[in-house]
Design an enzyme around this catalytic site. Structure first.
Site, mmCIF file in Angstrom:
data_model
loop_
_atom_site.group_PDB
_atom_site.id
_atom_site.type_symbol
_atom_site.label_atom_id
_atom_site.label_comp_id
_atom_site.label_asym_id
_atom_site.label_seq_id
_atom_site.Cartn_x
_atom_site.Cartn_y
_atom_site.Cartn_z
ATOM 1 C CG HIS A 160 -16.947 -8.596 -10.123
ATOM 2 N ND1 HIS A 160 -16.988 -7.469 -10.603
ATOM 3 C CD2 HIS A 160 -17.594 -9.524 -10.707
ATOM 4 C CE1 HIS A 160 -17.777 -7.571 -11.929
ATOM 5 N NE2 HIS A 160 -18.199 -8.902 -11.626
ATOM 6 C CB SER A 287 9.734 -7.702 7.307
ATOM 7 O OG SER A 287 9.923 -6.627 8.111
ATOM 8 C CE LYS A 293 4.904 -8.996 6.107
ATOM 9 N NZ LYS A 293 4.953 -7.845 5.579
ATOM 10 C CD GLU A 300 5.788 -8.156 -2.786
ATOM 11 O OE1 GLU A 300 5.200 -7.178 -2.091
ATOM 12 O OE2 GLU A 300 6.496 -8.822 -2.235
#
Ligand code: ARG
Length: 467
Positions: A160, A287, A293, A300
């Site tokens: 979980h 970024s 970043k 991804e």
């Protein structure tokens, strides 16, 4: 009004070629050119068979084979001119051959594009399945190597997405090695069922000519373990069966889902919140706006691309479900889905492997997370079980300890022995020793467990298997 274009393949029955818009709509050469090698090898085997059964002379056969070889060389060298008006790879190659060699006109004897394309697709799929097995092994190797480089690192195992029990980082990685191994197995199985020769099925009803199907099958490698030819046993099934593509794309979809899950773990681990891993700069992106970043784009994209691989499978199932026997042009739509699944999964396997090869572990963050004593709450319950308490009661008592620690604002191992014995007198002086993490890892050594000995054993087993 559509303009007319001349189409070489059209003959007798047609007074004109299709309009340009029709040709553009129906062409497949823009994607099925990728079958050229299979098409040429298949045609050579077919030509040699035609010679064996006396329908083509020795000279004609050798001319055809030489002509096909030359076309292969031209394609490899980028000299071959693919013509969209010739529709597909089969007609492009045959037309070039016939232009160069008159005997080329005999090549299509007792053959239809229907069994020809089925043959090419089976050869392409079986080769690609084996290629992907190698790529899967490559990613497995990267996972095992990463585990070996950090064999002592312990992290929390989660259910979980909440901390559960401690595991070696390598144990977590090896879970993916197991998943990937089943993926490799599925591609190998796919290859076995794909490796059956459809040539000789003709358009749908075989041929009246005395073809040597067995000889062609053997020459093209469609054989069982004993070297016996494997032939499709029903001509209608032979030209219309695309189960092997469904299987390939289904194996690819399962692999893509596994890759997506691995990607998700990597993304979480690379976040500031977890901070378990550091991906090398060259495998991340920045970024355009936020200077600080560093994004895990490879993971991804791998997660994202699983969508198209799943989509390809669904598209194919939908494509096939309503088709009457036998060949229908709809089947041309199988290629882009197949190629895309193969290309996508191959790229994801490669890039994920490369990224993991350039990933380091933040030992301090892993140590801090795995030092959480509540990860060993289950060990306290097991301790009580060994003292004779039923597990349900032990679970309840340890739960009460957790609640007490929370109330007192201390970690679970911050309670005194007296406080613990206040809840359950079975806790002895050795209780606090249960929180020693290294010792805890030694207690978990049965087959498949994340214990020190077992994980080392598993790492060694995989290292040997993948060598
Ligand atoms: N390009 C076609 C395909 O991929 C080849 C088979 C064409 N057969 C036919 N009867 N039109 O399916």
């Amino acid at each position: 009004m559509s303009k007319k274009s001349s189409v070489v393949s059209r003959s007798g029955r047609f007074s004109s070629g299709p309009g340009q818009d029709v040709a553009a709509f129906s062409q497949s050469i823009s994607f099925d050119w990728r079958l050229w090698k299979q098409d040429i090898i298949g045609s050579m085997a077919h030509a040699r068979m035609l010679h064996r059964i006396g329908l083509v002379t020795k000279k004609e056969c050798s001319d055809i084979c030489k002509g096909l070889e030359k076309i292969g060389d031209d394609i490899t060298a980028g000299r071959f001119e693919w013509k969209p008006e010739l529709e597909d790879v089969h007609m492009n190659i045959e037309s070039a051959l016939t232009k160069a060699i008159p005997a080329g006109a005999k090549l299509h004897t007792a053959r239809s594009r229907n069994d020809q394309v089925a043959l090419d697709m089976r050869m392409w799929t079986r080769d690609e399945a084996i290629n992907l097995v190698e790529e899967v092994y490559g990613l497995q190797r990267s996972l095992v190597n990463l585990g070996l480089r950090h064999a002592e690192i312990i992290i929390p195992g989660y259910t979980h997405l909440q901390r559960g029990q401690p595991v070696y980082f390598a144990h977590h990685l090896l879970a993916y090695v197991e998943m990937l191994d089943r993926d490799a197995g599925r591609f190998i199985d796919t290859c076995k069922r794909t490796n059956v020769c459809p040539l000789g099925s003709g358009a749908l009803a075989g041929s009246t000519l005395p073809l040597d199907r067995e000889g062609v099958a053997v020459e093209l490698g469609f054989v069982d373990e004993k070297g016996k030819p494997r032939l499709t046993q029903n001509s209608m099934d032979g030209v219309s069966d695309r189960d092997f593509i469904l299987e390939f794309c289904s194996s690819a979809a399962v692999t893509a889902v596994h890759l997506s899950r691995l990607a998700e773990d990597v993304i979480l681990w690379a976040s500031a919140e977890f901070h378990f891993i550091k991906i090398a700069d060259s495998y991340t992106t920045g970024s355009s706006l936020m200077p600080q970043k560093k994004n895990p784009d490879i993971a991804e994209l791998t997660r994202g691309k699983s969508g198209r691989v799943i989509g390809n499978l669904v598209a194919l199932l939908t494509l096939l479900k309503g088709l009457p026997m036998t060949y229908n042009r709809d089947l041309q739509e199988d290629k882009e889905r197949l190629f895309d699944s193969a290309d996508t999964v191959r790229a994801c396997l490669r890039l994920m492997a490369a990224m993991l090869d350039h990933t380091t572990i933040n030992e301090a963050a892993c140590a801090a997370a795995s030092a959480d004593p509540s990860l060993l709450a289950t060990d306290l319950a097991d301790y009580l079980v060994q003292k004779g308490q039923p597990f349900r009661h032990a679970h309840h008592d340890v739960g009460a300890l957790v609640a007490l620690a929370e109330k007192n604002g201390v970690p679970l191992n911050g309670l005194t022995l007296e406080e613990m014995r206040g809840i359950q007198p079975l806790f002895g002086p050795d209780t606090l020793g249960l929180f020693d993490l290294r010792k805890a890892m030694e207690r978990r050594n049965m087959a498949g467990a994340p214990g020190s000995r077992e994980v080392k054993k598993q790492l060694a087993r995989w290292q040997k298997r993948l060598a």
